[in-house]
Design a protein around this motif. Structure first.
Motif, PDB file in Angstrom:
ATOM      1  N   ARG A  97       0.892  -1.170  -0.058  1.00  0.00           N
ATOM      2  CA  ARG A  97      -0.129  -0.158   0.088  1.00  0.00           C
ATOM      3  C   ARG A  97       0.924   1.281   0.039  1.00  0.00           C
ATOM      4  O   ARG A  97       1.600   1.453   0.904  1.00  0.00           O
ATOM      5  CB  ARG A  97      -0.764   0.026   1.038  1.00  0.00           C
ATOM      6  N   ILE A  98       1.106   1.841  -1.162  1.00  0.00           N
ATOM      7  CA  ILE A  98       2.010   3.213  -1.245  1.00  0.00           C
ATOM      8  C   ILE A  98       1.138   4.275  -1.415  1.00  0.00           C
ATOM      9  O   ILE A  98       0.130   4.597  -2.242  1.00  0.00           O
ATOM     10  CB  ILE A  98       2.876   2.919  -2.461  1.00  0.00           C
ATOM     11  N   GLY A  99       1.505   5.444  -0.751  1.00  0.00           N
ATOM     12  CA  GLY A  99       0.989   6.746  -0.897  1.00  0.00           C
ATOM     13  C   GLY A  99       1.892   7.390  -1.816  1.00  0.00           C
ATOM     14  O   GLY A  99       3.148   7.463  -1.837  1.00  0.00           O
ATOM     15  N   ASP A 103       3.828  -0.846 -12.411  1.00  0.00           N
ATOM     16  CA  ASP A 103       4.093  -1.617 -13.430  1.00  0.00           C
ATOM     17  C   ASP A 103       4.887  -3.053 -13.011  1.00  0.00           C
ATOM     18  O   ASP A 103       5.029  -4.044 -13.550  1.00  0.00           O
ATOM     19  CB  ASP A 103       4.963  -1.206 -14.634  1.00  0.00           C
ATOM     20  N   THR A 104       5.336  -2.803 -11.730  1.00  0.00           N
ATOM     21  CA  THR A 104       6.174  -4.079 -11.066  1.00  0.00           C
ATOM     22  C   THR A 104       5.150  -5.014 -10.572  1.00  0.00           C
ATOM     23  O   THR A 104       5.404  -6.319 -10.276  1.00  0.00           O
ATOM     24  CB  THR A 104       6.954  -3.695  -9.882  1.00  0.00           C
ATOM     25  N   GLY A 105       3.776  -4.660 -10.595  1.00  0.00           N
ATOM     26  CA  GLY A 105       2.848  -5.416  -9.929  1.00  0.00           C
ATOM     27  C   GLY A 105       3.128  -5.871  -8.356  1.00  0.00           C
ATOM     28  O   GLY A 105       2.318  -6.271  -7.440  1.00  0.00           O
ATOM     29  N   ALA A 106       4.098  -4.953  -7.764  1.00  0.00           N
ATOM     30  CA  ALA A 106       4.399  -5.174  -6.466  1.00  0.00           C
ATOM     31  C   ALA A 106       3.677  -4.215  -5.389  1.00  0.00           C
ATOM     32  O   ALA A 106       3.569  -4.321  -4.141  1.00  0.00           O
ATOM     33  CB  ALA A 106       6.083  -5.190  -5.894  1.00  0.00           C
ATOM     34  N   ILE A 107       3.103  -3.173  -6.014  1.00  0.00           N
ATOM     35  CA  ILE A 107       2.573  -1.883  -4.974  1.00  0.00           C
ATOM     36  C   ILE A 107       1.006  -1.600  -5.728  1.00  0.00           C
ATOM     37  O   ILE A 107       0.798  -2.027  -6.975  1.00  0.00           O
ATOM     38  CB  ILE A 107       3.173  -0.686  -5.132  1.00  0.00           C
ATOM     39  N   GLN A 108       0.417  -0.999  -4.693  1.00  0.00           N
ATOM     40  CA  GLN A 108      -1.013  -0.504  -5.226  1.00  0.00           C
ATOM     41  C   GLN A 108      -1.021   0.866  -4.692  1.00  0.00           C
ATOM     42  O   GLN A 108      -0.528   1.060  -3.466  1.00  0.00           O
ATOM     43  CB  GLN A 108      -1.976  -1.427  -4.386  1.00  0.00           C
ATOM     44  N   ALA A 109      -1.429   1.727  -5.502  1.00  0.00           N
ATOM     45  CA  ALA A 109      -1.490   3.379  -5.210  1.00  0.00           C
ATOM     46  C   ALA A 109      -2.709   3.603  -4.512  1.00  0.00           C
ATOM     47  O   ALA A 109      -3.954   3.421  -5.208  1.00  0.00           O
ATOM     48  CB  ALA A 109      -1.316   4.151  -6.412  1.00  0.00           C
ATOM     49  N   ARG A 119       6.922   7.988 -11.882  1.00  0.00           N
ATOM     50  CA  ARG A 119       7.331   7.178 -10.851  1.00  0.00           C
ATOM     51  C   ARG A 119       6.494   6.195 -10.512  1.00  0.00           C
ATOM     52  O   ARG A 119       6.505   4.989 -10.181  1.00  0.00           O
ATOM     53  CB  ARG A 119       8.174   7.833  -9.819  1.00  0.00           C
ATOM     54  N   MET A 120       5.240   6.767 -10.005  1.00  0.00           N
ATOM     55  CA  MET A 120       3.959   5.842  -9.930  1.00  0.00           C
ATOM     56  C   MET A 120       3.721   4.935 -10.741  1.00  0.00           C
ATOM     57  O   MET A 120       3.720   3.523 -10.268  1.00  0.00           O
ATOM     58  CB  MET A 120       2.920   6.918  -9.644  1.00  0.00           C
ATOM     59  N   GLN A 121       3.779   5.180 -12.148  1.00  0.00           N
ATOM     60  CA  GLN A 121       3.488   4.189 -13.108  1.00  0.00           C
ATOM     61  C   GLN A 121       4.474   3.268 -13.135  1.00  0.00           C
ATOM     62  O   GLN A 121       4.263   1.963 -13.291  1.00  0.00           O
ATOM     63  CB  GLN A 121       3.354   4.885 -14.509  1.00  0.00           C
ATOM     64  N   ALA A 122       5.677   3.351 -13.130  1.00  0.00           N
ATOM     65  CA  ALA A 122       6.952   2.583 -13.008  1.00  0.00           C
ATOM     66  C   ALA A 122       6.712   1.570 -11.873  1.00  0.00           C
ATOM     67  O   ALA A 122       6.810   0.301 -12.099  1.00  0.00           O
ATOM     68  CB  ALA A 122       8.170   3.144 -12.925  1.00  0.00           C
ATOM     69  N   MET A 123       6.311   1.999 -10.732  1.00  0.00           N
ATOM     70  CA  MET A 123       5.981   1.103  -9.534  1.00  0.00           C
ATOM     71  C   MET A 123       4.686   0.008  -9.825  1.00  0.00           C
ATOM     72  O   MET A 123       4.860  -0.911  -9.419  1.00  0.00           O
ATOM     73  CB  MET A 123       5.819   2.014  -8.245  1.00  0.00           C
ATOM     74  N   ALA A 130      -3.274  17.594 -11.796  1.00  0.00           N
ATOM     75  CA  ALA A 130      -2.501  16.808 -11.351  1.00  0.00           C
ATOM     76  C   ALA A 130      -2.879  15.500 -10.919  1.00  0.00           C
ATOM     77  O   ALA A 130      -2.578  14.264 -11.212  1.00  0.00           O
ATOM     78  CB  ALA A 130      -1.116  17.097 -10.426  1.00  0.00           C
ATOM     79  N   VAL A 131      -3.812  15.805  -9.834  1.00  0.00           N
ATOM     80  CA  VAL A 131      -4.630  14.702  -9.190  1.00  0.00           C
ATOM     81  C   VAL A 131      -5.599  13.895 -10.340  1.00  0.00           C
ATOM     82  O   VAL A 131      -5.437  12.546 -10.259  1.00  0.00           O
ATOM     83  CB  VAL A 131      -5.611  15.240  -8.059  1.00  0.00           C
ATOM     84  N   ASP A 132      -6.020  14.594 -11.190  1.00  0.00           N
ATOM     85  CA  ASP A 132      -6.827  14.091 -12.106  1.00  0.00           C
ATOM     86  C   ASP A 132      -6.204  13.209 -13.174  1.00  0.00           C
ATOM     87  O   ASP A 132      -6.660  12.023 -13.469  1.00  0.00           O
ATOM     88  CB  ASP A 132      -7.665  14.990 -12.953  1.00  0.00           C
ATOM     89  N   ALA A 133      -5.057  13.620 -13.407  1.00  0.00           N
ATOM     90  CA  ALA A 133      -4.002  12.964 -14.325  1.00  0.00           C
ATOM     91  C   ALA A 133      -3.541  11.702 -13.615  1.00  0.00           C
ATOM     92  O   ALA A 133      -3.435  10.553 -14.056  1.00  0.00           O
ATOM     93  CB  ALA A 133      -2.925  13.826 -14.707  1.00  0.00           C
ATOM     94  N   ALA A 134      -3.206  11.688 -12.285  1.00  0.00           N
ATOM     95  CA  ALA A 134      -2.882  10.525 -11.553  1.00  0.00           C
ATOM     96  C   ALA A 134      -3.868   9.607 -11.538  1.00  0.00           C
ATOM     97  O   ALA A 134      -3.595   8.222 -11.555  1.00  0.00           O
ATOM     98  CB  ALA A 134      -2.373  10.938 -10.176  1.00  0.00           C
ATOM     99  N   LEU A 135      -5.037  10.197 -11.050  1.00  0.00           N
ATOM    100  CA  LEU A 135      -6.117   8.939 -11.040  1.00  0.00           C
ATOM    101  C   LEU A 135      -6.310   8.103 -12.285  1.00  0.00           C
ATOM    102  O   LEU A 135      -7.037   7.042 -12.233  1.00  0.00           O
ATOM    103  CB  LEU A 135      -7.405   9.623 -10.655  1.00  0.00           C
ATOM    104  N   GLN A 136      -5.853   8.637 -13.548  1.00  0.00           N
ATOM    105  CA  GLN A 136      -5.940   7.838 -14.766  1.00  0.00           C
ATOM    106  C   GLN A 136      -5.245   6.534 -14.574  1.00  0.00           C
ATOM    107  O   GLN A 136      -5.457   5.278 -14.955  1.00  0.00           O
ATOM    108  CB  GLN A 136      -5.611   8.445 -15.757  1.00  0.00           C
ATOM    109  N   SER A 137      -4.043   6.668 -13.669  1.00  0.00           N
ATOM    110  CA  SER A 137      -3.297   5.376 -13.523  1.00  0.00           C
ATOM    111  C   SER A 137      -3.621   4.611 -12.230  1.00  0.00           C
ATOM    112  O   SER A 137      -3.554   3.444 -12.215  1.00  0.00           O
ATOM    113  CB  SER A 137      -1.852   5.726 -13.398  1.00  0.00           C
ATOM    114  N   ALA A 138      -4.278   5.254 -11.343  1.00  0.00           N
ATOM    115  CA  ALA A 138      -4.763   4.652 -10.141  1.00  0.00           C
ATOM    116  C   ALA A 138      -6.275   5.293  -9.784  1.00  0.00           C
ATOM    117  O   ALA A 138      -6.239   5.969  -8.962  1.00  0.00           O
ATOM    118  CB  ALA A 138      -3.637   5.145  -8.732  1.00  0.00           C
ATOM    119  N   PRO A 139      -7.162   4.645 -10.520  1.00  0.00           N
ATOM    120  CA  PRO A 139      -8.676   4.907 -10.151  1.00  0.00           C
ATOM    121  C   PRO A 139      -8.973   4.906  -8.874  1.00  0.00           C
ATOM    122  O   PRO A 139     -10.004   5.581  -8.329  1.00  0.00           O
ATOM    123  CB  PRO A 139      -9.493   4.398 -11.356  1.00  0.00           C
TER     124      PRO A 139
END
Length: 343
Positions: free
Chosen positions: A18-20, A37-43, A31-35, A53-62
């Motif tokens: 569980r990563i913030g 992609d490892t499958g080791a973390i959940q945003a 860097r969030m997307q890279a992490m 910026a928040v809206d853009a990040a939510l595209q990767s971590a809805p």
């Protein structure tokens, strides 16, 4: 922080970590997307004052919770926190997370001074938490190949290192030009990578002497000047006599987007890390023997997130304090000496 890249965990975690994410500009989202992609973390939680910026990040971590601030993030039962905020906040935010028992991956610089960096490292050790910093160039495969040559003494005794990082554009955020917020100019922004690469590649020898010349708009800066430098030329003399010369700049008329080089010259040969065709993103390594040269593997164009990926993979199996992060203090103290030795 160790030489080994933890790009494949020795055992899979029972659940994604569980990563913030604090700070969601371009580099924070990358860097969030890279992490992810490892499958080791959940945003699981994100925070940034910019709604865009928040809206853009939510595209990767809805599914991520949107948090108001650091305290809100730290209340979310996190395994780790990724920090990509302005430099003035890095040390205090990292310490707050570590004191809360949360591991940290922070953008460089970890602190604006050796004292700030030491305080963060002390917090990591005191709380037995993993600490990573995005010193990304050392994780690039071309640099790893050069590091292998150096470890094997394949270049003989290395007596000279030449390092260059010219960015034709310079930062676009006003805080970079406020010394109290950034800690400095192109040295803090770019030379921090160069100093880290040289010391890490040579196993962190003692730096015996530092000479530096800093300029702003072509005019030398005097000690105590509040302007930040946009050009620096530095010479480090290491224990054993190795000479390290580095140059870095913002907005240099270099004829391309960037000039990035790290050359190591020894009694039995040389090796060069360089960007390809002025690109920020494509890196290559070469080995020199006399007047001949050979490529050390293919050009790499997907390396920027490797430090983040390595931290995520290591966190899955070794979340405790890594003593190797002590070397972060050594590099930060060299940066202090560069600023102290200007003129």
């Amino acid at each position: 922080m160790t030489d080994t890249l933890y790009l494949a965990a020795t055992s899979a975690p029972s659940r994604p970590l569980r990563i913030g994410f604090l700070g969601l500009g371009w580099i924070g989202r990358h860097r969030m997307q890279a992490m992810l992609d490892t499958g080791a973390i959940q945003a699981v939680a994100i925070s940034d004052p910019s709604q865009e910026a928040v809206d853009a990040a939510l595209q990767s971590a809805p599914g991520a919770a949107v948090c108001h601030d650091l305290d809100d993030l730290l209340s979310r039962d996190l395994d780790g926190l990724v920090i990509a905020t302005p430099s003035a906040l890095h040390a205090s935010q990292s310490i707050a997370a570590l004191e809360a028992g949360v591991t940290v991956f922070c953008q460089k610089p970890l602190g604006r001074s050796g004292d700030e960096v030491r305080a963060v490292v002390d917090a990591a050790r005191r709380n037995n938490r993993l600490l990573g910093v995005d010193l990304s160039y050392r994780y690039a495969e071309p640099m790893q190949r050069i590091r292998s040559l150096l470890k094997a003494d394949a270049l003989g005794r290395v007596f000279s290192v030449d390092l260059t990082f010219h960015n034709a554009y310079g930062p676009d955020k006003p805080w970079f030009y406020d010394r109290s917020l950034s800690g400095g100019g192109c040295v803090m922004d770019l030379a921090i990578h160069l100093v880290d690469l040289a010391l890490w590649a040579l196993d962190f020898p003692e730096v015996e002497h530092v000479s530096s010349h800093l300029m702003s708009a072509g005019v030398p800066l005097e000690s105590g000047d509040e302007r930040v430098e946009d050009f620096a030329a530095v010479t480090l003399t290491l224990a054993g006599g190795t000479v390290v010369r580095l140059a870095c700049s913002w907005r240099l008329q270099a004829g391309c987007d960037a000039v990035i080089k790290a050359a190591f010259y020894g009694t039995e040969g040389g090796a060069l890390l360089s960007n390809v065709d002025g690109s920020f993103y494509h890196l290559a390594a070469e080995r020199f023997r006399g007047t001949s040269r050979e490529a050390l593997g293919p050009v790499q164009d997907d390396w920027g997130g490797l430090a983040a990926m390595s931290w995520a993979k290591k966190l899955a199996v070794e979340p405790g304090y890594d003593p190797a992060c002590q070397t972060l203090i050594a590099s930060a103290e060299v940066i202090d000496r560069i600023y102290a030795g200007q003129g």
